[in-house]
Enzyme design. Structure first.
Site, PDB file in Angstrom:
ATOM      1  N   HIS A 112       8.584 -29.500 -16.048  1.00 18.87           N
ATOM      2  CA  HIS A 112       7.334 -28.963 -16.623  1.00 18.87           C
ATOM      3  C   HIS A 112       7.159 -29.367 -18.085  1.00 18.87           C
ATOM      4  CE1 HIS A 112       6.494 -26.792 -13.010  1.00 18.87           C
ATOM      5  NE2 HIS A 112       7.596 -26.049 -13.095  1.00 18.87           N
ATOM      6  N   ASP A 151      10.375 -30.272  -5.873  1.00 18.07           N
ATOM      7  CA  ASP A 151      10.414 -28.883  -6.347  1.00 18.07           C
ATOM      8  C   ASP A 151       9.176 -28.169  -5.813  1.00 18.07           C
ATOM      9  OD1 ASP A 151      11.780 -27.212  -8.868  1.00 18.07           O
ATOM     10  OD2 ASP A 151       9.666 -26.711  -8.517  1.00 18.07           O
ATOM     11  N   HIS A 153       7.262 -26.173  -7.305  1.00 15.46           N
ATOM     12  CA  HIS A 153       6.201 -26.166  -8.307  1.00 15.46           C
ATOM     13  C   HIS A 153       5.727 -27.587  -8.579  1.00 15.46           C
ATOM     14  CE1 HIS A 153       8.661 -22.533  -9.114  1.00 15.46           C
ATOM     15  NE2 HIS A 153       7.475 -21.973  -9.316  1.00 15.46           N
ATOM     16  N   ASP A 240      13.362 -24.674  -4.816  1.00 13.90           N
ATOM     17  CA  ASP A 240      12.684 -23.390  -4.675  1.00 13.90           C
ATOM     18  C   ASP A 240      11.699 -23.362  -3.510  1.00 13.90           C
ATOM     19  OD1 ASP A 240      11.430 -25.268  -6.216  1.00 13.90           O
ATOM     20  OD2 ASP A 240      11.097 -23.979  -7.956  1.00 13.90           O
TER      21      ASP A 240
HETATM   22 ZN   LIG Z   1      10.153 -25.042  -9.383  1.00  7.68          ZN
HETATM   23 ZN   LIG Z   2       6.985 -30.689  -6.867  1.00  9.78          ZN
END
Ligand SMILES: [Zn+2]
Ligand SMILES: [Zn+2]
Ligand SMILES: [Zn+2]
Lengths: 436, 567
Positions: A112, A151, A153, A240
């Protein structure tokens, strides 16, 4: 006797003495049980699996990627230098041909972290994959790289860093941004005007199971990778998506992760998120290591694994099919889309607001990219934070053409000095970083 | 007085140590087929005309079962493993009587799958029918909860005489190594028991009635009685004897590279002041990786009797041995022959050595003397290079905390301690040889010929205890100490440190340590908050404590004297 089919390197850096705060989900305990499981399985004793000690990255390594405000030391801790260093160690070992593949099990994560860094976003301060990739490019002359972010996210930081780079294919598979942090990663985000299509997002509906993930890998990720022909494939291996993860809503299993790893055949995997520290991480990480090394993982499963509970409803399947189809269409039409994007002459601009959830900072950005068919284009970013910092960052891409170099230098030399607290020049042609 | 005896592959050395230092030393060839006779002969010679009643301590180091392990000549034992999810436990098969059974624990020791008691009993009957007397039981994560291993023993007891449990050997994690360790202990047990009982009986009959101690690969000792529970710990103690021998003359301010130049190999180790470096995992023996704690030692196939050849215009030494040097009637040129040519050997036939070395010298267009010098230098360089690689390995060991990463100690020896027959000659040559590696002065240790036997004599009792506490489950286990207690939910790291220290104390005394001179240290301590949701549910505390390897109290490294009335 067990033997790895592929020589596999592991860097294990759990940072057992560092955390954002004692109860923060990104804390010491995250890799504790993974280490227990990896040690107890004896994975590090298998012939062909080697454990490597992480390097520590330098400030120069970080400055190849980021504009840190006011500087790299201010926005990082020692843990970040080691975590990125762990990724760098794996990258070096692969390119030195000491290992065929490698997995950096490190924390804190990095996907991120954007090009400009005022603080921490989504538990990330510096983008450890990007720091590694740009080190490998500067040192080994690696050119075409693909990053597949698995991931849960959206890998918005990595997307931001490679938004204008036509030589870096970034594919992110994640839970739909309408239902999860950071809220981005839709199909219509497909790269800047000089790099259309080299960003591909595959937002999947909540409750996607093994079947759906593996379908997306097989029907969207692999065909695009195949056509892009990268020299290196990096997996941002966040865990995750697991059915037991407390902060997401997906239904992926350790078997699924292992199968995904086997299909993707990434040269380098770097651990990202994953917060089901007991129910998922030990098993998922062991599965990824086994799959990378080419060892039978069919006996691996979570203690509470029940495949019957992880079956996908038909509606989800239809949605995933559609996402994959659209992504492939977008990829096929990338050249036409480029023309459509360059409606104006010379350059394009965008304004953005970026929120740093971990550090509670609001950033305002105004970005200008020079249209270019010969290189990734001169890039100019004005950025101010709610803490009062106000900087100008100029980026000369790796293989910049003369016109872009001239443009960037002019921005730097005649930059509105006085309006900014700092002006940075990230010159990747001369591999230098200037501040004024 | 103390007796130290090291039965090595080529020679068996023994020393008798008194208050004023070494009183007597002997060296006899080892007959590995009749090790008992060799050991007794060496002790007889050593103690001839001496008062046996004055001996207060006997320490033996033998590699009794090493060859049997390496050559796969161990008796069949039953191995029962409960694996659970992960790698297929079939991958770790040892021997014919290997049984994968149901039952599984997770990483915190919680049961995931129960044992199948009928299945276990049926395997027990099978072993009994085949007349298999020893067995090992191992479950994955048994160091976090020994319940499954304990229950397996209960069920098997009617059918098998002696049963070893995986969790008793080490608190370290590694299911495959635990399987190997348990297997080796079970398989070596009868040989070990017979041998040492025979030694004990013989010595008693001769009037030597003090308890016999045995050297372990970690450089410590334990008495024979305790060794019955850990018989495999006597395997491969040879290199640790050398290290302890060097320790007797180590400088506490310096980092020493220890080189024991033997006939076939040179063993290498590192001393940080008075502390030898311990290997991170456990010894490897043949194809068996184990959890048996050991000093970090490495061997290189360069020794006095290593074959010298010329390949592509370069001198190549070892790694093989084809008998003794030509100077002693052997078939091929060895490093020892080079020493003979250089006039640095007292024994042997110099002319035979010269003739051999001359043959090689001709091929390189050198004089015999030049050739001998080159052979010697090559041997020294090979050893130093191997040492550099070992040091690099030690320095590149992974670390797991930010602190270790930034504070990590880099090993850089500033002296070389040389042991073994040609120690004096090697030390002199290593001292002048030009290499890119700087190690400081090379020094032959006192009584270098039998320094390993001296190391045995002076080694103290060592032991280790690992304690694992889980305040959420409110359990505390210490592997192998038959110690499993319920714990208060508010237990702290300090509480666990105290428990670990007490347990080590008790264990060390049980194994023969002198209670007055116990040096206990904590080698690992960590404490993790366990957070579920956003609430701390407990602490996960891990502590490892040990009596660190070292010399017995009362020995003075500088004078070589022993100032202790009880010895
Ligand atoms: Zn994540
Ligand atoms: Zn991703
Ligand atoms: Zn350009």
């Amino acid at each position: 006797m067990l033997r790895a089919k592929n020589t596999t390197g592991l860097v294990f850096f759990p940072a057992f003495d560092w955390a954002i705060s004692p109860t923060h989900p990104e804390r010491e305990e995250r890799l504790l049980y993974t280490q227990d499981q990896v040690l107890e399985e004896g994975l590090l004793d298998i012939d062909g699996i080697v454990e490597l000690k992480p390097d520590i990255v330098t400030v120069e390594d970080i400055n190849r990627v980021h504009f840190c405000v006011p500087d790299a030391e201010a926005v990082t801790t020692e843990s970040h230098f080691i975590s990125a260093g762990g990724a760098k160690t794996i990258g070096k070992a692969v390119l030195d041909k000491k290992i065929e593949r490698g997995f950096a099990l490190v924390r804190p994560p990095g996907h991120h972290a954007n090009r400009v860094v005022h603080g921490a976003r989504g538990f990330c301060n510096i983008n450890i994959e990007a720091v590694m990739i740009e080190y490998l490019r500067a040192t080994y002359g690696v050119d075409r790289v693909a990053i597949v972010d698995t991931d849960c996210h959206h890998g918005d930081g990595t997307q931001d860093i490679y938004w204008h780079d036509p030589d870096t294919l970034f594919i992110s598979i994640h839970q739909d941004g309408r239902t999860l942090y950071p809220g981005s990663g839709f199909l219509n985000e497909f790269g800047g005007p000089n790099a259309v299509g080299t960003t591909i997002n595959l937002p999947l509906p909540p409750e996607t199971c093994d079947e759906g993930f593996l379908y997306a890998v097989e029907h969207a990720v692999l065909p695009i990778l195949d056509e892009f022909q990268p020299e290196l494939i990096i997996n941002s291996a966040g865990q995750d998506n697991h059915y037991s993860d407390p902060i997401t809503n997906m239904s992926f299993s350790a078997q699924g992760y292992a199968r995904l790893t086997e299909m993707l055949k990434a040269d380098i995997a770097v651990l990202e998120g994953g917060y089901s520290i007991e129910g998922a991480l030990p098993y998922v990480n062991a599965g990824i290591i086994m799959a990378m090394a080419g060892i039978d993982y069919s006996y691996l499963r979570e203690p509470d694994y029940n495949p019957d509970h992880l079956r996908q409803p038909a509606s989800i399947k239809a949605e995933i099919d559609k996402v994959c189809e659209d992504a492939l269409k977008l990829w096929a039409n990338r050249h036409e889309l480029t023309q459509a994007l360059r409606s104006r002459d010379g350059s394009d601009s965008r304004s953005r607001q970026i929120f740093y959830d971990t550090d509670n900072i609001l950033e305002n950005q105004y970005e200008t990219i020079r249209f270019c068919d010969d290189c990734a284009g001169a890039l100019r970013i004005e950025s101010s934070s709610s803490y009062g910092a106000n900087i100008l960052g100029i980026h000369i891409p790796r293989k910049a053409c003369q016109a872009c170099i001239d443009q960037a230098n002019e921005w730097f030399d005649h930059g509105e000095y006085g309006n900014f607290s700092q002006i940075f020049l990230q010159d990747r042609v001369k591999d230098r970083y200037l501040i004024k | 007085m103390i007796i130290g005896l090291d039965a090595g592959g080529t020679h068996t050395d023994a020393v008798l140590l008194g208050a004023e230092g070494i009183l007597h030393k002997v060296k006899v060839p080892t007959d590995s087929e009749h090790l008992f006779d060799t050991v007794m002969a060496a002790l007889d010679t050593l103690m001839a005309d001496r008062d046996k009643a004055e001996v207060a301590r006997i320490v033996l180091s033998t590699t009794l079962a090493t060859n049997m392990v390496v050559q796969n000549r161990l008796p069949e034992v039953g191995v029962l493993v409960a694996g659970g999810p992960g790698l297929n436990p079939e991958c770790f098969r040892v021997g014919e009587e290997y049984h994968v059974v149901s039952g599984a624990l997770d990483h915190r020791g919680r049961e995931i799958e129960p044992l199948d008691e009928l299945e276990l009993a049926s395997i027990g009957r099978e072993l009994q029918a085949k007349n298999i007397r020893c067995a090992g039981v191992v479950s994955k994560f048994s160091v976090r909860n020994p319940a499954h291993e304990l229950r397996m023993v209960e069920i098997l007891t009617p059918y098998v005489e002696t049963i070893f449990m995986g969790h008793t050997f080490s608190g370290a994690l590694s299911f495959p190594r635990r399987i190997n360790t348990t297997y080796l202990n079970a398989a070596v047990y009868p040989i070990h028991k017979n041998f040492f009982e025979a030694v004990n009986r013989s010595l008693k009959a001769q009037g030597l009635s003090v308890p016999i101690r045995i050297l372990k690969p970690d450089g410590g000792t334990m008495d024979i009685k305790s060794s019955q529970g850990y018989p495999a710990q006597t395997i491969l103690s040879g290199p640790s004897a050398s290290v302890m021998g060097a320790l007797a003359s180590a400088d506490s301010e310096k980092t020493s590279l220890v080189l024991d130049v033997g006939g076939t190999t040179t063993d290498m180790a590192i001393l940080l002041g008075n502390s030898p470096i311990i290997a991170p995992h456990g010894i490897e023996l043949g194809q068996h990786k184990t959890l048996i704690r050991a000093l970090h030692t490495e061997s290189i196939g360069v020794g006095g009797d290593s074959v010298v050849r010329i390949a592509e215009g370069e001198i190549v030494i070892g790694p093989d041995r084809q008998g003794v040097a030509m100077a002693f009637g052997g078939p091929v040129v060895t490093t020892t022959d080079a020493l003979a040519v250089l006039g640095q050997l007292d024994a042997g036939d110099k002319d035979l050595a010269k003739a051999g070395v001359a043959g090689l010298a001709e091929q390189l267009g050198l004089t015999t003397h030049e050739m001998a010098g080159k052979i010697f230098d090559t041997a020294c360089r090979r050893i130093l290079l191997a040492a550099a690689e070992m040091i690099e390995t030690i320095n590149s060991r992974p670390v797991y905390t930010v602190h270790e990463m930034y504070e990590g100690l880099k090993v850089q020896p500033d002296q070389i301690l040389v042991l073994g027959g040609p120690a004096k000659q090697f030390a002199a040559r290593l001292d002048v040889i030009e290499t890119e590696l700087e190690y400081g002065a090379a020094i032959p240790v006192p009584v270098w010929q039998v320094a390993n036997a001296k190391g045995c004599a002076l080694a103290r009792t060592t032991c280790e205890v690992t304690v694992y506490a889980d305040t959420a489950r409110r359990v505390l286990t210490a592997q192998g100490e038959e110690f499993q207690h319920s714990l208060s939910a508010t237990a702290t790291l300090e509480d666990v440190l105290e428990i670990a220290t007490d347990l080590v104390k008790v264990k060390a005394i049980r194994q023969g340590a002198n209670p007055e001179y116990l040096q206990i240290e904590i080698t690992e301590q960590s404490e993790f908050n366990m957070v579920r949701g956003f609430h701390t549910t407990g602490k996960n505390i891990r502590v490892r404590a040990q009596v660190k390897p070292g010399l017995i109290h009362g020995y003075d490294c500088e004078t070589g004297q022993l100032n202790r009335p009880d010895l």
